[in-house]
Write a protein that holds these residues in place. Sequence first.
Motif, short mmCIF file in Angstrom:
data_model
loop_
_atom_site.label_atom_id
_atom_site.label_comp_id
_atom_site.label_asym_id
_atom_site.label_seq_id
_atom_site.Cartn_x
_atom_site.Cartn_y
_atom_site.Cartn_z
N PRO A 149 -6.48 -0.05 12.23
CA PRO A 149 -5.27 -0.05 13.05
C PRO A 149 -4.20 -1.02 12.54
CG PRO A 149 -7.08 -1.08 14.24
CD PRO A 149 -7.63 -0.54 12.95
N LYS A 150 -4.57 -1.97 11.70
CA LYS A 150 -3.61 -2.95 11.19
C LYS A 150 -2.84 -2.44 9.97
CE LYS A 150 -5.62 -6.11 13.84
NZ LYS A 150 -5.32 -6.25 15.20
N CYS A 151 -3.58 -1.92 8.95
CA CYS A 151 -2.92 -1.51 7.72
C CYS A 151 -2.96 0.00 7.48
CB CYS A 151 -3.52 -2.23 6.52
SG CYS A 151 -5.21 -1.72 6.09
N GLY A 152 -3.76 0.75 8.25
CA GLY A 152 -3.83 2.20 8.10
C GLY A 152 -4.80 2.69 7.05
N SER A 153 -5.51 1.78 6.40
CA SER A 153 -6.47 2.17 5.36
C SER A 153 -7.67 2.88 5.97
CB SER A 153 -6.94 0.92 4.62
OG SER A 153 -8.04 1.23 3.79
N GLY A 154 -8.24 3.80 5.23
CA GLY A 154 -9.42 4.51 5.68
C GLY A 154 -10.71 3.87 5.22
N LYS B 149 -11.92 -2.90 4.51
CA LYS B 149 -12.21 -3.38 3.15
C LYS B 149 -10.93 -3.74 2.39
CE LYS B 149 -16.52 -1.22 1.87
NZ LYS B 149 -17.13 -0.24 0.97
N ASP B 150 -9.80 -3.18 2.81
CA ASP B 150 -8.55 -3.45 2.10
C ASP B 150 -7.87 -4.75 2.59
OD1 ASP B 150 -8.81 -1.25 0.48
OD2 ASP B 150 -7.61 0.05 1.77
N CYS B 151 -7.66 -4.88 3.90
CA CYS B 151 -6.94 -6.06 4.40
C CYS B 151 -7.87 -7.16 4.89
CB CYS B 151 -5.93 -5.67 5.49
SG CYS B 151 -6.67 -5.11 7.04
#
Length: 85
Positions: free
Chosen positions: A48-53, A76-78
């Motif tokens: 929900p923060k960065c949209g990464s899957g 895993k991204d942010c």
Amino acid sequence: MASERLKCLLDAIAKFDAWEEAQQKQAELQPTDSQEEISQKVISLDCPKCGSGQTIRSGKGKPRKDGTRLQRILCKDCGRTSLIG
């Protein structure tokens, strides 16, 4: 005498088949993944923060008033964690 041997042989085959089926059912009931592997499985929810899957399950949140707990996910991204319900 031959019919007794045949009957005994057929009984043995039937017992073996029943044993084999029980072994297969037992193998299906055995968990294949360790608890750590289960908690690290990638799930298909977007952060929900960065949209990464690229999110993984990361424990549970604090118990709510009704006693249920929400799933915590880690992006895993942010690197942020979020609760999903």
